[in-house]
Design an enzyme around this catalytic site. Structure first.
Site, PDB file in Angstrom:
ATOM      1  N   GLU A  47       8.701   7.137   5.352  1.00 32.01           N
ATOM      2  CA  GLU A  47       7.707   7.333   4.297  1.00 32.01           C
ATOM      3  C   GLU A  47       6.344   7.503   4.968  1.00 32.01           C
ATOM      4  O   GLU A  47       5.917   8.601   5.229  1.00 32.01           O
ATOM      5  CB  GLU A  47       7.700   6.163   3.314  1.00 32.01           C
ATOM      6  CG  GLU A  47       9.047   5.990   2.620  1.00 32.01           C
ATOM      7  CD  GLU A  47       8.950   5.550   1.165  1.00 32.01           C
ATOM      8  OE1 GLU A  47       8.135   6.079   0.410  1.00 32.01           O
ATOM      9  OE2 GLU A  47       9.719   4.650   0.817  1.00 32.01           O
ATOM     10  N   GLU A  68       7.095  -6.135   2.184  1.00 32.39           N
ATOM     11  CA  GLU A  68       7.207  -5.346   0.955  1.00 32.39           C
ATOM     12  C   GLU A  68       7.782  -6.181  -0.188  1.00 32.39           C
ATOM     13  O   GLU A  68       7.334  -6.085  -1.324  1.00 32.39           O
ATOM     14  CB  GLU A  68       8.119  -4.142   1.220  1.00 32.39           C
ATOM     15  CG  GLU A  68       8.306  -3.234   0.019  1.00 32.39           C
ATOM     16  CD  GLU A  68       9.068  -1.969   0.359  1.00 32.39           C
ATOM     17  OE1 GLU A  68       9.775  -1.964   1.386  1.00 32.39           O
ATOM     18  OE2 GLU A  68       8.960  -0.985  -0.395  1.00 32.39           O
TER      19      GLU A  68
HETATM   20  C1  BGC Z   1       7.034   2.979  -1.447  1.00 29.56           C
HETATM   21  C2  BGC Z   1       6.139   2.113  -2.280  1.00 29.56           C
HETATM   22  C3  BGC Z   1       5.729   2.969  -3.429  1.00 29.56           C
HETATM   23  C4  BGC Z   1       6.987   3.138  -4.224  1.00 29.56           C
HETATM   24  C5  BGC Z   1       6.842   3.791  -5.536  1.00 29.56           C
HETATM   25  C6  BGC Z   1       8.274   3.226  -2.244  1.00 29.56           C
HETATM   26  O1  BGC Z   1       9.223   3.963  -1.594  1.00 29.56           O
HETATM   27  O2  BGC Z   1       7.278   2.445  -0.183  1.00 29.56           O
HETATM   28  O3  BGC Z   1       5.320   1.270  -1.708  1.00 29.56           O
HETATM   29  O4  BGC Z   1       4.626   2.579  -4.138  1.00 29.56           O
HETATM   30  O5  BGC Z   1       7.988   3.775  -3.480  1.00 29.56           O
HETATM   31  O6  BGC Z   1       7.434   3.036  -6.416  1.00 29.56           O
END
Ligand code: BGC
Length: 731
Positions: free
Chosen positions: A340, A615
């Site tokens: 990401e 997270e």
């Molecule tokens: C990210 C998040 C992001 C989310 C959206 C994830 O894959 O790492 O931090 O805000 O997707 O819901």
């Protein structure tokens, strides 16, 4: 401006190899000064006569490339000789796609790298000469045979350098603009704290800190010997290397050695890591001296400081700072390790107030907000991710970055010009929400992430239990309120939006609140009746009727107590949870949540050795197993937003006017923290606040800069107006 070059590219397809664009030139007259201007579709490393130009890395950074790319200027006067060779290496960076890899969010713009550069020499006699990119430049292979942010980098020193041919013109059409963002630079160097031989019999080097950047090696090794590093953030329950949570991001750095001793550093990639596994290593033993981790991020000045009497909270603060360092690498990202590393707007907006306390992020966000403006849709839509070449259907609380970020940056720095520039973006987002969904004054329907990763909807659900329609409507109200405030600060008539705000709030009350409680069991809404996040938004966004405030706050407190004194909130509720309590007379409970150690809590991760913010509340469980492999980052700053409560309520510092010209200091001491000592460097000077206990009394020491007026409010309510100087109070 002096003459400029043409965009050029390699005459041959180079896949993921980096190439070097080169030009030899001679000077005939004495030189006064010389400047190199460069940009690329990709990332570049410039050298002149073998010496590296400048001290920045991963330039030109990431902008909305379909609209613009930033150009950097370097003074190269000192590097010039009579006969010169300018060589600019270019790797794939943020711009170039990877075919056949099916990486998550395959967000790329082009299938090849391109370069644009011009070196302008001003001679002592005042005349000028420019050497600029054109088809007379030669393109060579480099030792970098593979590079990519997710995949990593391979440097093969046994490969002979080859001429690929003369450069050809490239068809890049994007606008070239001067740099407005921060430079990206190497910031910290960290030596290993341990070299481990794990139960799987693998060598793993532990740097003791999760960070974004790369490992620098100093090695010799025989010709053809290979060194392969894999990056990881945590060890698994057995103490083995683990990085399945990186998903498709292989994060592999390979060196094929040629027998010469040298420093080995990736040039075109960065990884998020604390540990590296020596997957291949040609030596019997591992000398920790050969390894250095280099943290790389935007070159923001540190503005905030904090320490208190509770070592665990100090560690949490450390983790929050490092979360920002790892994720403010040219753009604000969700995480720096898995596939990401994207400018997720939701994460950005919840953390940016904290971000602007810790570091001076005005330049950093000036650039990012420009990309937001460029990418905003025709109807005011705002993407999930900025920058991003594709359009995404807006999600509430993510798209609201359009209002929250400009507002917070204005609040922190008081730059009205910047606010004025982004006011249309804010307005168009609010207008978009007004039109979106199935009701005029609510945002019903649409695709939303909801209370992302909350704990009240079953362990495996990504969205929490709070109604998405409710969250969307609550944010509609909040963003409209911020827009109205911004407009008033700019001297505009905001009555239309104030009225809109009142109607949204009234519609929320009618639909979701009954008898002093939230009720979300409406019209086929599948969501639960009451959630902590439901109350947090009702209170903090001032949605509930004044007369219901106490009842709502009591219900929120009861829900926390019923859950063992713990929260259930996710990305949407958590940032405001402690505020919602302390704004309603429950600072004691806010402190208890801050100091809670059982998961879900901030200190659970601290107790489990975290050096950045996780997270998930339970990214790694008590037994050492992981929440999952699919969505589990150990460097995701969103929950680190709690620092704005520590700073704003525990220490009590909040600007009364944007930029802190007038500041309220209203500390809320609590014995459980022992003392709090914090400082912030503002546009009006450095303010520091220190409280500590002396017997039954609390002592307050303040240093107020000359250019600031402080309204100091003691817990008893006694208020003093302070200007430049040092002050001591006790109560
Ligand atoms: C990210 C998040 C992001 C989310 C959206 C994830 O894959 O790492 O931090 O805000 O997707 O819901």
């Amino acid at each position: 401006m002096a003459a400029f070059g043409k965009w050029i590219r390699s005459p041959q397809a180079t896949d993921l190899a980096a190439v070097s664009f080169e030009k030899a030139f001679s000077l005939t007259k004495p030189v006064k000064k010389a400047e190199l201007r460069v940009t690329a579709m990709g990332v570049y490393v410039p050298t002149l006569n073998g010496a590296r130009v400048g001290d920045s890395v991963l330039m030109p950074g990431w902008t909305a490339y379909e609209h613009r790319v930033q150009l950097q200027t370097y003074d190269v006067t000192a590097l010039l000789k009579k006969n010169n060779r300018l060589a600019i290496g270019v790797g794939v960076g943020w711009a170039v796609g990877i075919k056949g890899k099916n990486l998550h969010h395959h967000n790329r713009y082009t299938d090849h790298t391109s370069l644009l550069a011009a070196l302008t020499v001003t001679y002592a006699d005042g005349s000028e000469e420019t050497v600029a990119t054109d088809t007379t430049w030669q393109v060579y292979t480099t030792a970098v045979t593979m590079n990519d942010f997710y995949l990593g980098e391979t440097q093969d020193y046994t490969k002979r350098r080859r001429l690929l041919g003369a450069a050809v013109r490239s068809d890049v059409k994007t606008r070239v603009v001067p740099q407005t963002g921060e430079w990206i630079r190497e910031q910290d160097v960290i030596k290993p704290v341990a070299v481990l031989k794990t139960p799987k019999n693998e060598w793993v080097v532990d740097f003791g800190q999760n960070l974004a950047g790369y490992v620098r090696l100093h090695l010799g090794g025989s010709k053809g010997a290979r060194v392969v590093l894999h990056h990881g953030e945590v060890l698994d329950a057995d103490g083995n290397f683990y990085n399945e949570n990186y998903r498709a991001a292989e994060s592999r750095v390979t060196y094929v050695l040629d027998g010469r001793e040298r420093d080995l550093t990736p040039l075109f990639t960065f990884q998020g890591f604390r540990y590296v596994r020596l997957t291949e290593y040609p030596f019997e033993t591992v000398d920790p001296d050969a390894f250095t981790a280099v943290a790389v991020h935007s070159d923001m000045a540190r503005t905030g400081d904090f320490v208190c009497g509770n070592p665990k909270i100090n560690q949490l603060y450390h983790n929050i700072l490092w979360g920002q360092k790892g994720n403010y690498l040219d753009i604000p990202t969700d995480c720096p390790q898995r596939d990401e590393r994207l400018g997720w707007t939701g994460d950005t907006q919840v953390f940016c107030r904290t971000g602007a306390i810790n570091f001076d992020v005005e330049r950093f966000f000036t650039k990012w907000m420009e990309d937001m403006a460029l990418e905003q849709g025709e109807n005011g839509e705002v993407n999930w991710i900025i920058p991003h070449p594709d359009k995404q259907e807006p999600s509430a609380a993510w798209g609201d970055a359009a209002c929250v970020v400009p507002y917070e940056i204005w609040r922190a720095y008081g730059n009205k010009k910047l606010l004025k520039k982004h006011f249309p973006v804010m307005k168009r987002w609010v207008d978009y929400m007004h039109r979106a969904g199935d009701a005029e004054f609510l945002w019903l329907g649409g695709t939303h992430f909801g209370d992302w990763l909350a704990m009240d909807n079953g362990e495996d659900n990504l969205s929490g239990a709070t109604s998405k329609d409710y969250i969307a409507s609550a944010y509609f109200a909040y963003s409209t309120a911020l827009l109205a405030k911004a407009g008033r600060a700019l001297g505009r008539d905001m009555r239309e939006y104030e009225a809109l705000h009142d109607r949204v709030v009234a519609a929320i009350r009618a639909r979701y609140f009954k008898d002093g409680r939230t009720d979300m069991t409406v019209d086929g809404d599948e969501w639960k009746t009451e959630t902590q996040t439901g109350y947090v938004l009702a209170l903090h966004f001032e949605l509930c009727d004044e007369k219901d405030r106490a009842a709502f706050a009591a219900r929120l407190a009861a829900l926390v107590e019923e859950n063992g004194g713990r929260m259930t909130t996710g990305f949407v509720g958590t940032p405001y949870l402690l505020h919602a309590l302390s704004e309603n007379g429950r600072t004691d409970l806010a402190y208890s949540l801050l100091l809670q150690e059982k998961t879900p809590s901030w200190l659970y991760a601290v107790n489990h050795g975290a050096t950045t913010v996780w997270e998930h509340w339970n990214s790694q469980k008590e037994d050492g197993s992981f929440w999952s492999t699919s969505m589990n980052s150990f460097n995701h700053y969103a929950y680190g937003a709690v620092f704005d409560w520590i700073f704003g309520v525990a220490a009590g510092i909040a600007p009364l006017t944007a930029g802190y010209a007038k500041t309220r200091v209203a500390p809320h001491p609590d014995r459980r923290l022992g003392f709090v000592k914090t400082a912030i460097e503002t546009r009006h000077g450095a303010l520091s606040v220190y409280w500590y206990y002396r017997g039954e009394r609390v002592v307050y020491e303040l240093t107020v800069p000359a250019d600031m007026t402080v309204e100091f409010v003691l817990p008893s309510g006694k208020t003093h107006t302070l200007t430049g100087g040092k002050y001591l109070f006790g109560e």
